[in-house]
Write a protein that holds these residues in place. Structure first.
Motif, PDB file in Angstrom:
ATOM      1  N   UNK A 212      56.852 -33.500  29.068  1.00  0.00           N
ATOM      2  CA  UNK A 212      56.858 -34.862  28.564  1.00  0.00           C
ATOM      3  C   UNK A 212      56.162 -35.056  27.247  1.00  0.00           C
ATOM      4  N   UNK A 213      55.928 -33.969  26.511  1.00  0.00           N
ATOM      5  CA  UNK A 213      55.361 -34.100  25.170  1.00  0.00           C
ATOM      6  C   UNK A 213      56.425 -34.669  24.234  1.00  0.00           C
ATOM      7  N   UNK A 214      56.006 -35.492  23.306  1.00  0.00           N
ATOM      8  CA  UNK A 214      56.924 -36.171  22.386  1.00  0.00           C
ATOM      9  C   UNK A 214      56.934 -35.407  21.067  1.00  0.00           C
ATOM     10  N   UNK A 215      58.059 -34.798  20.740  1.00  0.00           N
ATOM     11  CA  UNK A 215      58.197 -34.031  19.502  1.00  0.00           C
ATOM     12  C   UNK A 215      58.799 -34.918  18.419  1.00  0.00           C
ATOM     13  N   UNK A 216      58.308 -34.742  17.192  1.00  0.00           N
ATOM     14  CA  UNK A 216      58.904 -35.428  16.051  1.00  0.00           C
ATOM     15  C   UNK A 216      59.549 -34.394  15.132  1.00  0.00           C
ATOM     16  N   UNK A 249      46.561 -44.416  19.358  1.00  0.00           N
ATOM     17  CA  UNK A 249      45.594 -43.714  18.515  1.00  0.00           C
ATOM     18  C   UNK A 249      45.114 -42.504  19.300  1.00  0.00           C
ATOM     19  N   UNK A 250      45.164 -41.335  18.661  1.00  0.00           N
ATOM     20  CA  UNK A 250      44.773 -40.096  19.330  1.00  0.00           C
ATOM     21  C   UNK A 250      44.196 -39.135  18.312  1.00  0.00           C
ATOM     22  N   UNK A 251      43.305 -38.244  18.733  1.00  0.00           N
ATOM     23  CA  UNK A 251      42.752 -37.268  17.791  1.00  0.00           C
ATOM     24  C   UNK A 251      43.743 -36.162  17.483  1.00  0.00           C
ATOM     25  N   UNK A 259      40.971 -31.711  24.323  1.00  0.00           N
ATOM     26  CA  UNK A 259      40.652 -33.074  24.748  1.00  0.00           C
ATOM     27  C   UNK A 259      40.517 -33.070  26.268  1.00  0.00           C
ATOM     28  N   UNK A 260      39.801 -34.032  26.845  1.00  0.00           N
ATOM     29  CA  UNK A 260      39.659 -34.068  28.306  1.00  0.00           C
ATOM     30  C   UNK A 260      41.004 -34.253  29.010  1.00  0.00           C
ATOM     31  N   UNK A 261      41.073 -33.794  30.236  1.00  0.00           N
ATOM     32  CA  UNK A 261      42.279 -33.961  31.041  1.00  0.00           C
ATOM     33  C   UNK A 261      42.643 -35.440  31.128  1.00  0.00           C
ATOM     34  N   UNK A 262      43.932 -35.726  30.902  1.00  0.00           N
ATOM     35  CA  UNK A 262      44.408 -37.099  30.965  1.00  0.00           C
ATOM     36  C   UNK A 262      44.307 -37.866  29.668  1.00  0.00           C
ATOM     37  N   UNK A 263      43.768 -37.221  28.607  1.00  0.00           N
ATOM     38  CA  UNK A 263      43.610 -37.898  27.329  1.00  0.00           C
ATOM     39  C   UNK A 263      44.704 -37.462  26.344  1.00  0.00           C
ATOM     40  N   UNK A 277      50.980 -35.706  22.880  1.00  0.00           N
ATOM     41  CA  UNK A 277      50.955 -35.272  24.274  1.00  0.00           C
ATOM     42  C   UNK A 277      49.750 -35.858  24.982  1.00  0.00           C
ATOM     43  N   UNK A 278      49.710 -35.649  26.297  1.00  0.00           N
ATOM     44  CA  UNK A 278      48.540 -35.909  27.131  1.00  0.00           C
ATOM     45  C   UNK A 278      48.150 -34.588  27.766  1.00  0.00           C
ATOM     46  N   UNK A 279      46.889 -34.224  27.700  1.00  0.00           N
ATOM     47  CA  UNK A 279      46.439 -32.987  28.328  1.00  0.00           C
ATOM     48  C   UNK A 279      46.665 -33.057  29.839  1.00  0.00           C
ATOM     49  N   UNK A 280      47.510 -32.170  30.334  1.00  0.00           N
ATOM     50  CA  UNK A 280      47.888 -32.100  31.750  1.00  0.00           C
ATOM     51  C   UNK A 280      48.479 -33.422  32.245  1.00  0.00           C
ATOM     52  N   UNK A 281      49.223 -34.067  31.362  1.00  0.00           N
ATOM     53  CA  UNK A 281      49.917 -35.295  31.735  1.00  0.00           C
ATOM     54  C   UNK A 281      51.255 -35.373  31.033  1.00  0.00           C
ATOM     55  N   UNK A 282      51.994 -36.446  31.305  1.00  0.00           N
ATOM     56  CA  UNK A 282      53.331 -36.622  30.756  1.00  0.00           C
ATOM     57  C   UNK A 282      53.343 -37.868  29.881  1.00  0.00           C
ATOM     58  N   UNK A 283      53.200 -37.664  28.570  1.00  0.00           N
ATOM     59  CA  UNK A 283      53.115 -38.790  27.645  1.00  0.00           C
ATOM     60  C   UNK A 283      54.387 -39.634  27.683  1.00  0.00           C
ATOM     61  N   UNK A 284      55.539 -38.978  27.653  1.00  0.00           N
ATOM     62  CA  UNK A 284      56.814 -39.711  27.600  1.00  0.00           C
ATOM     63  C   UNK A 284      57.003 -40.588  28.832  1.00  0.00           C
ATOM     64  N   UNK A 285      56.715 -40.040  30.005  1.00  0.00           N
ATOM     65  CA  UNK A 285      56.894 -40.809  31.233  1.00  0.00           C
ATOM     66  C   UNK A 285      55.883 -41.951  31.316  1.00  0.00           C
TER      67      UNK A 285
END
Length: 303
Positions: A212-216, A249-251, A259-263, A277-285
């Motif tokens: 679920x990472x968002x690619x540009x 906004x993200x680093x 980054x911490x899990x979920x960030x 992306x989100x570390x161990x998460x699904x940004x797109x969803x």
């Protein structure tokens, strides 16, 4: 002694011939929107091995969404440069099968071959790698014997058959068919990445489906024009169909575990293009983000 050495040399030469023959064949790579729930891909493989049992046949993917020419074009862009020169790609995302759209083999300036319909599938490959030559397949000559009455499976009857013969060296590129102007490769229109004041803009061509990472399509060099360094905060605006659907906004980090899990984080993906992306998460969803030509992104340095 001399006779024994001569016999040994002759035996070694005979043993080496199959290896030399195998090395002479180029890889054949298949990409379709067929899926693998029926026998279509197996039939294509059967045709390839029928042409030459020694061919190395691999799969890029068979999970392109139905009729999605754009995503097929992107997966070729994502993958092709990791295959050696001489590789033959059989590409079948072909909603116009059986119509007057042209069946072609495109040769890039890097020496790779792409066999399929001239319908936009080669948009990004043609732009990045350049077109050395383009030939229309002569289907009267280059077609699986006995398939003349079949109009809906060119992936098997024309493209795999031609691709396998080309990869195995049974035909030369010139024998594929007549040459076409290289500028007749059909290209899909899409928004190119560009600088816009203190921001850069592009599209979301695909998602990293598994995670679920968002690619540009914003490349590293353009992103770096903003003066963003590792650790800086990045502002991301995503719109769909002209409507803003998310601001984030993200680093900017090198990798997920920074980054911490979920960030969330902004990073460069494996193609050195900006991704979110989100570390161990699904940004797109989580944020209901999808991809395609009408999904736009704008990125700037957070003040």
């Amino acid at each position: 002694m001399k006779l024994r050495r001569l016999r040994s040399f002759a035996l070694a030469l005979l043993c080496a011939l199959p290896l030399a023959r195998a090395a002479a064949a180029d890889a054949l790579v298949l990409m379709t929107d067929f899926g693998t729930s029926d026998g279509a891909v197996s039939a294509m493989r059967g045709v390839a091995y029928g042409v030459d049992p020694k061919l190395v046949v691999s799969d890029l993917t068979h999970q392109i969404p139905d009729y999605d020419i754009w995503l097929g074009a992107y997966r070729l862009y994502q993958t092709a440069n990791y295959w050696p020169a001489g590789t033959v790609f059989v590409t079948v995302v072909d909603p116009g099968v059986g119509t007057d759209r042209k069946s072609v083999v495109m040769k890039t300036k890097q020496g790779r071959y792409f066999v399929g319909p001239n319908n936009g599938l080669y948009t990004m490959i043609a732009e990045r790698d350049g077109v050395a030559e383009l030939r229309q397949i002569d289907e009267k000559v280059n077609r699986l014997p006995g398939s003349a009455d079949s109009y809906t499976f060119h992936g098997r009857d024309v493209y795999t058959y031609v691709g396998a013969r080309l990869a195995s060296g049974q035909i030369s590129y010139e024998q594929v068919g007549p040459a076409l102007p290289v500028d007749t490769v059909i290209r899909l229109p899409y928004e190119k990445p560009a600088r816009a004041g203190n921001a850069v803009r592009g599209i979301i061509p695909v998602l990293d489906e598994k995670y679920g990472n968002v690619w540009t399509n914003i490349p590293k060099a353009l992103f770096e024009e903003l003066g963003i360094a590792i650790g800086d905060k990045v502002a991301v605006r995503i719109s769909h169909g002209g409507k803003v659907v998310g601001r984030f906004v993200a680093p900017y980090r090198n990798t997920f575990g920074e980054v911490p899990k979920g960030q969330p984080l902004v990073y460069l993906n494996s193609l050195l293009e900006v991704a979110i992306a989100i570390n161990e998460g699904n940004f797109a969803a989580q944020h209901k983000i999808s991809s395609g030509l009408d999904w736009k992104v704008e990125i700037s340095k957070q003040k």
